[in-house]
Design a protein around this motif. Structure first.
Motif, mmCIF file in Angstrom:
data_model
loop_
_atom_site.group_PDB
_atom_site.id
_atom_site.type_symbol
_atom_site.label_atom_id
_atom_site.label_comp_id
_atom_site.label_asym_id
_atom_site.label_seq_id
_atom_site.Cartn_x
_atom_site.Cartn_y
_atom_site.Cartn_z
ATOM 1 N N ILE A 34 0.617 16.746 6.784
ATOM 2 C CA ILE A 34 -0.086 17.492 5.733
ATOM 3 C C ILE A 34 0.280 16.895 4.374
ATOM 4 C CG2 ILE A 34 -0.356 19.755 4.646
ATOM 5 C CD1 ILE A 34 0.717 20.975 7.270
ATOM 6 N N TYR A 35 1.540 16.518 4.265
ATOM 7 C CA TYR A 35 2.089 16.016 2.999
ATOM 8 C C TYR A 35 2.461 14.546 3.145
ATOM 9 C CZ TYR A 35 2.367 20.982 2.114
ATOM 10 O OH TYR A 35 2.041 22.306 1.962
ATOM 11 N N HIS A 36 2.119 13.777 2.098
ATOM 12 C CA HIS A 36 2.449 12.353 2.035
ATOM 13 C C HIS A 36 3.109 12.108 0.688
ATOM 14 C CE1 HIS A 36 -1.271 12.855 4.393
ATOM 15 N NE2 HIS A 36 -0.667 12.053 5.234
ATOM 16 N N TRP A 37 4.080 11.232 0.633
ATOM 17 C CA TRP A 37 4.743 10.953 -0.637
ATOM 18 C C TRP A 37 5.082 9.484 -0.736
ATOM 19 C CZ3 TRP A 37 6.446 14.241 3.109
ATOM 20 C CH2 TRP A 37 7.511 13.783 3.903
ATOM 21 N N LYS A 38 5.138 9.040 -1.980
ATOM 22 C CA LYS A 38 5.556 7.679 -2.298
ATOM 23 C C LYS A 38 6.574 7.766 -3.416
ATOM 24 C CE LYS A 38 1.674 5.260 -0.514
ATOM 25 N NZ LYS A 38 0.645 4.284 -0.695
ATOM 26 N N LEU A 39 7.560 6.909 -3.343
ATOM 27 C CA LEU A 39 8.620 6.836 -4.341
ATOM 28 C C LEU A 39 8.332 5.634 -5.228
ATOM 29 C CD1 LEU A 39 11.335 8.285 -4.983
ATOM 30 C CD2 LEU A 39 12.439 6.514 -3.635
ATOM 31 N N ALA A 40 8.290 5.860 -6.531
ATOM 32 C CA ALA A 40 7.961 4.781 -7.466
ATOM 33 C C ALA A 40 8.868 4.848 -8.688
ATOM 34 C CB ALA A 40 6.508 4.892 -7.903
ATOM 35 N N SER A 41 8.954 3.725 -9.364
ATOM 36 C CA SER A 41 9.612 3.633 -10.665
ATOM 37 C C SER A 41 8.736 2.735 -11.527
ATOM 38 C CB SER A 41 11.025 3.067 -10.524
ATOM 39 O OG SER A 41 10.988 1.756 -10.009
ATOM 40 N N VAL A 42 9.018 2.664 -12.796
ATOM 41 C CA VAL A 42 8.181 1.859 -13.683
ATOM 42 C C VAL A 42 8.118 0.417 -13.193
ATOM 43 C CG1 VAL A 42 7.944 0.934 -16.017
ATOM 44 C CG2 VAL A 42 8.491 3.349 -15.696
ATOM 45 N N ALA A 43 9.264 -0.196 -12.941
ATOM 46 C CA ALA A 43 9.306 -1.613 -12.562
ATOM 47 C C ALA A 43 9.222 -1.853 -11.067
ATOM 48 C CB ALA A 43 10.585 -2.253 -13.093
ATOM 49 N N GLY A 44 9.522 -0.833 -10.259
ATOM 50 C CA GLY A 44 9.585 -1.024 -8.809
ATOM 51 C C GLY A 44 10.918 -1.645 -8.419
ATOM 52 N N GLY A 45 11.086 -1.877 -7.138
ATOM 53 C CA GLY A 45 12.337 -2.443 -6.644
ATOM 54 C C GLY A 45 13.404 -1.381 -6.480
ATOM 55 N N HIS A 46 14.643 -1.816 -6.475
ATOM 56 C CA HIS A 46 15.753 -0.878 -6.303
ATOM 57 C C HIS A 46 15.966 -0.083 -7.597
ATOM 58 C CE1 HIS A 46 16.727 -3.585 -2.924
ATOM 59 N NE2 HIS A 46 17.095 -2.442 -2.381
ATOM 60 N N CYS A 47 16.103 1.230 -7.447
ATOM 61 C CA CYS A 47 16.381 2.103 -8.584
ATOM 62 C C CYS A 47 17.708 2.805 -8.312
ATOM 63 C CB CYS A 47 15.259 3.115 -8.784
ATOM 64 S SG CYS A 47 15.390 4.034 -10.328
ATOM 65 N N LEU A 48 18.638 2.646 -9.234
ATOM 66 C CA LEU A 48 19.972 3.204 -9.087
ATOM 67 C C LEU A 48 19.975 4.688 -9.444
ATOM 68 C CD1 LEU A 48 23.001 2.492 -8.547
ATOM 69 C CD2 LEU A 48 23.196 2.164 -11.020
ATOM 70 N N GLN A 86 4.623 2.892 -21.468
ATOM 71 C CA GLN A 86 3.971 2.594 -20.187
ATOM 72 C C GLN A 86 3.999 3.816 -19.270
ATOM 73 O OE1 GLN A 86 5.857 -0.456 -17.825
ATOM 74 N NE2 GLN A 86 4.235 -0.467 -16.304
ATOM 75 N N LEU A 87 5.134 4.462 -19.164
ATOM 76 C CA LEU A 87 5.249 5.656 -18.325
ATOM 77 C C LEU A 87 4.373 6.778 -18.870
ATOM 78 C CD1 LEU A 87 6.478 7.240 -16.013
ATOM 79 C CD2 LEU A 87 8.540 7.561 -17.394
ATOM 80 N N HIS A 88 4.376 6.974 -20.175
ATOM 81 C CA HIS A 88 3.548 8.018 -20.780
ATOM 82 C C HIS A 88 2.073 7.793 -20.470
ATOM 83 C CE1 HIS A 88 6.794 8.779 -24.080
ATOM 84 N NE2 HIS A 88 7.212 9.082 -22.869
ATOM 85 N N LEU A 89 1.623 6.552 -20.587
ATOM 86 C CA LEU A 89 0.212 6.249 -20.329
ATOM 87 C C LEU A 89 -0.159 6.549 -18.875
ATOM 88 C CD1 LEU A 89 -0.187 2.951 -22.391
ATOM 89 C CD2 LEU A 89 -1.123 5.222 -22.938
ATOM 90 N N VAL A 90 0.717 6.228 -17.952
ATOM 91 C CA VAL A 90 0.455 6.526 -16.537
ATOM 92 C C VAL A 90 0.375 8.035 -16.318
ATOM 93 C CG1 VAL A 90 1.451 6.438 -14.216
ATOM 94 C CG2 VAL A 90 1.417 4.383 -15.638
#
Length: 189
Positions: A34-48, A86-90
């Motif tokens: 029912i639910y799908h999710w994706k994990l994202a960050s501005v640049a992508g890759g590993h996020c600490l 960039q984040l604000h625009l998204v």
């Protein structure tokens, strides 16, 4: 429901996973996704994360053509360092497309800085309540564990993230599934 979990460096991993887990349980209990999710960050890759662990994320660029019903910004320490144009625009684009926007821990600072909480109620981690009220007088700052105000959600973080997710399941699928998901993740329903 398609969910975007947008994390910033030093995000609170526990709060983010506490938000996701009830949706995982609901899918399992229903026997379908029912639910799908994706994990994202501005640049992508590993996020600490703030606890020193890293999560692999997609970049916002990679997901620019995908549809999301809900986008949650998960931030913790120093959200002002990650509140970029960039984040604000998204986030503004997602809002124009009808996406519900939300925040975990200090993520509401980023939504407010993007102009997306004006006239809404919101909450943040208790350490930051006064700063939120001072910096964003156009936001009705609440000390509630989580706030649902029309197409804006916010949560102080921690285990309250589970409470918010269960409330969304309850609103979307009803009491039976929300209560079953709560039991499954050992959380009071």
């Amino acid at each position: 429901m398609d969910i975007l979990l947008l994390v910033t460096p030093s995000f609170n991993l526990a709060a983010t996973m506490a938000f996701v887990d009830p949706f995982r349980a609901a899918n399992y209990l229903e026997g379908r996704s029912i639910y799908h999710w994706k994990l994202a960050s501005v640049a992508g890759g590993h996020c600490l994360a703030s606890n020193g662990l890293t999560m692999q994320t997609a970049s916002l660029q990679e997901l620019q053509h995908e549809h999301f019903d809900l986008a949650m910004v998960s931030s913790s320490w120093t959200p002002e360092l990650h509140s970029s144009t960039q984040l604000h625009l998204v986030l503004q684009r997602l809002a124009r497309q009808g996406c519900t926007l939300g925040a975990l821990d200090t993520g509401a600072f980023i939504l407010a800085r993007a102009g997306l909480l004006k006239g809404y109620r919101a909450t943040v981690h208790y350490e930051h309540i006064d700063a939120m009220a001072e910096l964003f007088p156009e936001v009705e700052v609440s000390e509630d564990l989580f706030v649902i105000d029309k197409k804006r959600l916010s949560c102080c973080g921690g285990s309250a993230s589970t409470d918010l997710a269960l409330q969304l399941i309850r609103r979307d699928q009803g009491d039976a599934l929300a209560n079953a998901a709560a039991r499954y993740v050992f959380h009071p329903s």
